[in-house]
Design a protein around this motif. Structure first.
Motif: not given
Length: 337
Positions: A120-131, A140-144
């Motif tokens: 499964g792909r690893g989930g994204k941390g909150n740094a990914f969602f910063a704009t 944050w995303q859970p892992g697949e």
């Protein structure tokens, strides 16, 4: 013990979850998000191993699970990916999804590998969602989850020549004489309970592989005798050698029956080049090749494995035909002999 068909459950690793974190430094009170991504889950990989000859190891363990990925951490640290799990199988193994029947692939040589279940792909941390307008995300995303499958592993031996005949046709004796193989030999039917492979060595380092297939009887393609269990092992051979003992009651009937069993099992297999080999010539005490109707055969020979009669001619004919097939398949340059 010769094991050529097994089922195993595999579970690829689940990806690690992303992290929600914010920088905490003395001179950076508004440091912003720095949650890292989760690591990828481990894959399940099937790899060819020429040191193996059966699927016996899979009878001791029927469930394989890869390592999951680690969760992301602060300071934009990505979690470690899970370790892959490698399943070693002998060359000639076909892999199918048992639930769907879909053929996933096959291993034909040492070192060849492919992924049968993806991690499964690893989930994204909150740094990914910063704009620019969303500077303090807490998403944050859970892992697949990794793929889960039930695999069917089927071994089909790879050989150049497949010896096909009824029980006590002399297949094992011939293999033991022309190669270093030492199959069990006795004067009762079905002595051979598992296929045997032997490497035939000619001059100038020329070699080819011969497979001794357990005896095929009438109705083998429907499951009678041992035929259906081991007919799969002649599917990968380049040439079939139909072996008929010289003391058979009806040479033509025996040849026709062997051809019919192969045809009923697989028309593609029946279309392979084949020859007719009459065995136990020493019982006659003279050189004799019976006359039978075999228009599709590329040749007919009489031999005695016990008496070492006619073996050189037979091996030379096999080698010549193998060269033609290899050249036709583009495996050898046209001038190679």
């Amino acid at each position: 013990m010769f094991i050529d068909l097994v089922s195993v459950r595999v579970t690829a690793g689940t990806g690690g979850s992303g992290c929600t974190s914010f920088r905490r430094e003395k001179f950076a009170p508004m440091g912003g998000p720095d949650g890292g991504d989760g690591g990828k889950g481990g894959d399940i990989i099937v790899r060819g191993d020429a040191n193996l000859s059966t699927l016996l190891d899979f009878t001791y363990r029927d469930h394989w699970e890869a390592e999951r990925g680690e969760h992301g951490m602060g300071s934009n640290k990505t979690g470690r990916s899970g370790k892959d799990v490698v399943l070693p199988v002998p060359p000639g193994t076909v892999i199918r999804d048992r639930d769907t029947g879909i053929r996933l692939g096959e291993i034909l040589e040492h070192g060849q590998e492919f992924v049968v279940a993806k991690g499964g792909r690893g989930g994204k941390g909150n740094a990914f969602f910063a704009t620019a307008t969303h500077q303090a995300p807490r998403e944050w995303q859970p892992g697949e989850e990794g793929e889960m499958k039930t695999l069917e592993l089927e071994l089909k031996l790879i050989a150049d020549i497949g010896l096909v005949g009824q029980p006590n046709a002399g297949k094992s004796t011939l293999l033991s004489v022309i190669s270093a193989a030492r199959p069990k030999i006795a004067d009762y039917p079905f002595t051979t309970l598992a296929p045997n492979l032997g490497v035939v060595q000619l001059s100038d380092s020329r070699t080819f592989v011969v497979a001794d297939i357990p005896g095929i009887i009438e109705g083998a393609h429907t499951g009678k005798g041992l035929g259906l269990q081991f007919l799969r092992h002649i599917e990968r051979t380049r040439i079939l050698a139909f072996m008929i003992p010289i003391d058979a009651m009806d040479w033509q009937a025996e040849y026709d029956q062997l051809r019919a069993e192969v045809q009923n099992y697989s028309p593609e297999l029946a279309a392979k080049p084949h020859c007719v080999v009459f065995t136990k010539l020493d019982l006659l005490g003279e050189d004799y090749v019976p006359e039978i109707e075999a228009p599709a055969a590329f040749g007919k020979w009489s031999i005695s494995a016990a008496g070492r009669i006619g073996l050189d001619e037979l091996k030379a004919a096999w080698w010549s035909r193998l060269l033609e097939l290899r050249k036709a398949a583009g495996e050898l340059p046209s001038g190679n002999t």
